[in-house]
Design an enzyme around this catalytic site. Sequence first.
Site, PDB file in Angstrom:
ATOM      1  N   VAL A 167      42.611  34.751  53.328  1.00  0.00           N
ATOM      2  CA  VAL A 167      42.448  34.747  54.791  1.00  0.00           C
ATOM      3  C   VAL A 167      43.330  33.662  55.415  1.00  0.00           C
ATOM      4  O   VAL A 167      43.229  33.387  56.604  1.00  0.00           O
ATOM      5  CB  VAL A 167      40.957  34.514  55.153  1.00  0.00           C
TER       6      VAL A 167
ATOM      7  N   ALA B 202      51.083  31.108  39.651  1.00  0.00           N
ATOM      8  CA  ALA B 202      51.927  32.069  40.379  1.00  0.00           C
ATOM      9  C   ALA B 202      53.201  31.416  40.892  1.00  0.00           C
ATOM     10  O   ALA B 202      54.271  32.036  40.892  1.00  0.00           O
ATOM     11  CB  ALA B 202      51.122  32.658  41.542  1.00  0.00           C
TER      12      ALA B 202
ATOM     13  N   CYS C 229      31.292  33.377  73.505  1.00  0.00           N
ATOM     14  CA  CYS C 229      32.296  34.354  73.922  1.00  0.00           C
ATOM     15  C   CYS C 229      32.417  34.384  75.447  1.00  0.00           C
ATOM     16  O   CYS C 229      31.419  34.606  76.139  1.00  0.00           O
ATOM     17  CB  CYS C 229      31.875  35.735  73.416  1.00  0.00           C
TER      18      CYS C 229
ATOM     19  N   HIS D 235      40.377  40.862  53.912  1.00  0.00           N
ATOM     20  CA  HIS D 235      39.232  40.030  54.296  1.00  0.00           C
ATOM     21  C   HIS D 235      39.446  39.275  55.603  1.00  0.00           C
ATOM     22  O   HIS D 235      38.731  38.321  55.893  1.00  0.00           O
ATOM     23  CB  HIS D 235      38.914  39.023  53.166  1.00  0.00           C
TER      24      HIS D 235
ATOM     25  N   ARG E  29      38.178  24.344  56.898  1.00  0.00           N
ATOM     26  CA  ARG E  29      39.128  25.168  56.132  1.00  0.00           C
ATOM     27  C   ARG E  29      40.346  25.515  56.980  1.00  0.00           C
ATOM     28  O   ARG E  29      41.482  25.570  56.493  1.00  0.00           O
ATOM     29  CB  ARG E  29      38.425  26.444  55.638  1.00  0.00           C
TER      30      ARG E  29
ATOM     31  N   ASN F   6      47.895  35.012  36.023  1.00  0.00           N
ATOM     32  CA  ASN F   6      46.746  34.139  36.230  1.00  0.00           C
ATOM     33  C   ASN F   6      46.688  33.188  35.030  1.00  0.00           C
ATOM     34  O   ASN F   6      46.843  33.633  33.894  1.00  0.00           O
ATOM     35  CB  ASN F   6      45.466  35.001  36.278  1.00  0.00           C
TER      36      ASN F   6
ATOM     37  N   CYS G 277      31.073  38.060  76.493  1.00  0.00           N
ATOM     38  CA  CYS G 277      29.682  38.526  76.405  1.00  0.00           C
ATOM     39  C   CYS G 277      28.687  37.397  76.160  1.00  0.00           C
ATOM     40  O   CYS G 277      27.474  37.622  76.117  1.00  0.00           O
ATOM     41  CB  CYS G 277      29.536  39.559  75.284  1.00  0.00           C
TER      42      CYS G 277
HETATM   43  C1  BV8 Z   1      31.429  45.194  51.125  1.00  0.00           C
HETATM   44  C2  BV8 Z   1      36.466  36.070  53.430  1.00  0.00           C
HETATM   45  C3  BV8 Z   1      30.026  46.996  51.817  1.00  0.00           C
HETATM   46  C4  BV8 Z   1      35.468  35.018  53.793  1.00  0.00           C
HETATM   47  C5  BV8 Z   1      35.770  36.944  51.254  1.00  0.00           C
HETATM   48  C6  BV8 Z   1      30.317  46.237  43.985  1.00  0.00           C
HETATM   49  C7  BV8 Z   1      29.947  45.520  42.857  1.00  0.00           C
HETATM   50  C8  BV8 Z   1      29.409  44.241  42.974  1.00  0.00           C
HETATM   51  C9  BV8 Z   1      29.220  43.655  44.243  1.00  0.00           C
HETATM   52  C10 BV8 Z   1      29.583  44.368  45.343  1.00  0.00           C
HETATM   53  C11 BV8 Z   1      30.128  45.644  45.229  1.00  0.00           C
HETATM   54  N1  BV8 Z   1      30.413  46.091  46.485  1.00  0.00           N
HETATM   55  C12 BV8 Z   1      30.054  45.137  47.379  1.00  0.00           C
HETATM   56  C13 BV8 Z   1      29.539  44.078  46.714  1.00  0.00           C
HETATM   57  C14 BV8 Z   1      29.025  42.867  47.331  1.00  0.00           C
HETATM   58  C15 BV8 Z   1      30.141  41.836  47.555  1.00  0.00           C
HETATM   59  C16 BV8 Z   1      30.705  41.335  46.254  1.00  0.00           C
HETATM   60  O1  BV8 Z   1      31.779  41.742  45.837  1.00  0.00           O
HETATM   61  N2  BV8 Z   1      29.997  40.427  45.612  1.00  0.00           N
HETATM   62  C17 BV8 Z   1      30.480  39.898  44.337  1.00  0.00           C
HETATM   63  C18 BV8 Z   1      30.877  38.441  44.517  1.00  0.00           C
HETATM   64  C19 BV8 Z   1      29.393  40.076  43.312  1.00  0.00           C
HETATM   65  N3  BV8 Z   1      31.202  42.398  48.359  1.00  0.00           N
HETATM   66  C20 BV8 Z   1      31.063  42.426  49.684  1.00  0.00           C
HETATM   67  O2  BV8 Z   1      30.064  42.047  50.259  1.00  0.00           O
HETATM   68  C21 BV8 Z   1      32.235  42.994  50.480  1.00  0.00           C
HETATM   69  N4  BV8 Z   1      31.730  43.922  51.451  1.00  0.00           N
HETATM   70  O3  BV8 Z   1      31.672  45.673  50.058  1.00  0.00           O
HETATM   71  O4  BV8 Z   1      30.774  45.870  52.156  1.00  0.00           O
HETATM   72  C22 BV8 Z   1      28.855  46.498  50.985  1.00  0.00           C
HETATM   73  C23 BV8 Z   1      28.138  45.385  51.387  1.00  0.00           C
HETATM   74  C24 BV8 Z   1      27.048  44.951  50.619  1.00  0.00           C
HETATM   75  C25 BV8 Z   1      26.683  45.610  49.443  1.00  0.00           C
HETATM   76  C26 BV8 Z   1      27.451  46.723  49.024  1.00  0.00           C
HETATM   77  C27 BV8 Z   1      28.524  47.171  49.804  1.00  0.00           C
HETATM   78  C28 BV8 Z   1      32.941  41.889  51.237  1.00  0.00           C
HETATM   79  C29 BV8 Z   1      33.654  40.970  50.314  1.00  0.00           C
HETATM   80  C30 BV8 Z   1      34.562  40.018  51.134  1.00  0.00           C
HETATM   81  C31 BV8 Z   1      33.968  38.636  51.117  1.00  0.00           C
HETATM   82  N5  BV8 Z   1      34.875  37.706  51.831  1.00  0.00           N
HETATM   83  N6  BV8 Z   1      36.586  36.162  51.976  1.00  0.00           N
HETATM   84  C32 BV8 Z   1      35.981  33.634  53.528  1.00  0.00           C
HETATM   85  O5  BV8 Z   1      37.065  33.478  52.930  1.00  0.00           O
HETATM   86  O6  BV8 Z   1      35.291  32.690  53.938  1.00  0.00           O
HETATM   87  S1  BV8 Z   1      35.980  37.001  49.579  1.00  0.00           S
HETATM   88  C33 BV8 Z   1      36.578  35.511  49.011  1.00  0.00           C
HETATM   89  O7  BV8 Z   1      36.568  35.624  47.586  1.00  0.00           O
HETATM   90  C34 BV8 Z   1      38.028  35.207  49.336  1.00  0.00           C
HETATM   91  O8  BV8 Z   1      38.640  36.156  50.180  1.00  0.00           O
HETATM   92  C35 BV8 Z   1      38.701  35.251  47.987  1.00  0.00           C
HETATM   93  O9  BV8 Z   1      39.985  35.725  48.038  1.00  0.00           O
HETATM   94  C36 BV8 Z   1      37.817  36.212  47.320  1.00  0.00           C
HETATM   95  C37 BV8 Z   1      37.898  36.488  45.881  1.00  0.00           C
HETATM   96  O10 BV8 Z   1      38.125  35.373  45.200  1.00  0.00           O
HETATM   97  P1  BV8 Z   1      39.630  35.215  44.583  1.00  0.00           P
HETATM   98  O11 BV8 Z   1      40.620  35.465  45.652  1.00  0.00           O
HETATM   99  O12 BV8 Z   1      39.729  36.013  43.357  1.00  0.00           O
HETATM  100  O13 BV8 Z   1      39.613  33.706  44.328  1.00  0.00           O
HETATM  101  P2  BV8 Z   1      38.770  32.992  43.231  1.00  0.00           P
HETATM  102  O14 BV8 Z   1      38.593  31.623  43.696  1.00  0.00           O
HETATM  103  O15 BV8 Z   1      37.597  33.833  42.864  1.00  0.00           O
HETATM  104  O16 BV8 Z   1      39.719  33.017  41.947  1.00  0.00           O
HETATM  105  C38 BV8 Z   1      40.951  32.376  41.989  1.00  0.00           C
HETATM  106  C39 BV8 Z   1      41.714  32.878  40.798  1.00  0.00           C
HETATM  107  O17 BV8 Z   1      43.014  32.292  40.845  1.00  0.00           O
HETATM  108  C40 BV8 Z   1      41.092  32.469  39.465  1.00  0.00           C
HETATM  109  O18 BV8 Z   1      41.103  33.585  38.587  1.00  0.00           O
HETATM  110  C41 BV8 Z   1      42.029  31.372  38.958  1.00  0.00           C
HETATM  111  O19 BV8 Z   1      42.144  31.398  37.540  1.00  0.00           O
HETATM  112  C42 BV8 Z   1      43.336  31.767  39.578  1.00  0.00           C
HETATM  113  N7  BV8 Z   1      44.285  30.675  39.829  1.00  0.00           N
HETATM  114  C43 BV8 Z   1      44.012  29.372  40.071  1.00  0.00           C
HETATM  115  N8  BV8 Z   1      45.176  28.723  40.291  1.00  0.00           N
HETATM  116  C44 BV8 Z   1      46.168  29.642  40.198  1.00  0.00           C
HETATM  117  C45 BV8 Z   1      45.605  30.885  39.898  1.00  0.00           C
HETATM  118  N9  BV8 Z   1      46.334  31.998  39.740  1.00  0.00           N
HETATM  119  C46 BV8 Z   1      47.661  31.892  39.876  1.00  0.00           C
HETATM  120  N10 BV8 Z   1      48.290  30.729  40.171  1.00  0.00           N
HETATM  121  C47 BV8 Z   1      47.573  29.588  40.320  1.00  0.00           C
HETATM  122  N11 BV8 Z   1      48.198  28.431  40.597  1.00  0.00           N
END
Ligand code: BV8
Length: 248
Positions: free
Chosen positions: A107, A235, A151, A123, A74, A217, A154
Amino acid sequence: MKTQFEIPGALVEKLHAAKHVVVLTGAGVSAESGVPTFREAQTGLWAQYDPQELATPQAFRRNPQLVWEWYAWRRELVSQAQPNPGHLALVELAKFVPQLTLITQNVDGLHQRAGSQNVVCLHGNIMETKCFDHDHPISHWPPTEAVPPTCPTCGSLLRPNVVWFGESLPMMALNTAVSAADSCDLFLAIGTSALVHPAASLPLRAVEHGATLVEINPQATPLTRWADFTLNGPAGVVLPALLKRLQA
Ligand code: BV8
């Protein structure tokens, strides 16, 4: 890709009148730079893996080499990518409004490379590296056959400086994002599926505090029902068109 959109005059007026605009971007704003979004099928070797499974500390502990190599793939993609007209339009928008807070879930660092300042990175940044045990930031490490490298401080395994599922977001970034969402009068949610929390809660906080919500979107998302304005298009096309109307 749905691309029927027109820029409502009422939205242009809202933007002219806005005092504090917040923008939240997701992987969709980098799609036109050739960086695959998080949910579209991964290509080649990685097609068999679910990003949500790989982007976790558990996956890294289980198979550090696999996860490190996924990020190396990536990083290569991101280093070849260029900011697109959507990123550049957001740089212009910041010059146009009294206050703009740009929050990203991405990211890839493309907003920063486009020239956006003070980007709130929820993120992390895939191009940065730290160690697994103590978060020591490591920009260089001695040549090694080891994958992942270790590292120099460490000895623990190196990993990308991104927030994995199950890990907490950087406190400063999250606090900045929450207070901006709570105090803005206009919130633009661009290119996000609004599925990942806590980022996905930011637009709703803004709406609860009386802000106007705009979604850009090609697809509908869980935010669409709350949006005052929905622009169904990419976008890289919608944002330049919006700026053009603003500057007219
Ligand atoms: C946390 C880095 C405390 C890594 C990423 C509450 C409710 C439910 C679940 C949870 C909650 N709180 C916490 C959770 C758990 C979890 C979570 O959210 N799970 C979900 C999936 C159910 N969250 C976490 O774990 C977070 N930590 O809250 O800590 C905690 C921990 C555990 C339990 C409770 C609390 C940490 C989340 C961060 C994860 N890391 N990225 C890496 O990149 O490798 S997230 C990753 O997904 C990317 O950063 C990405 O940005 C992100 C979200 O996806 P999107 O950006 O929206 O991208 P996606 O592909 O989904 O969609 C693209 C969109 O673009 C589409 O809609 C499409 O139609 C559109 N599109 C396409 N082309 C275009 C376009 N739009 C415009 N123009 C175009 N041309």
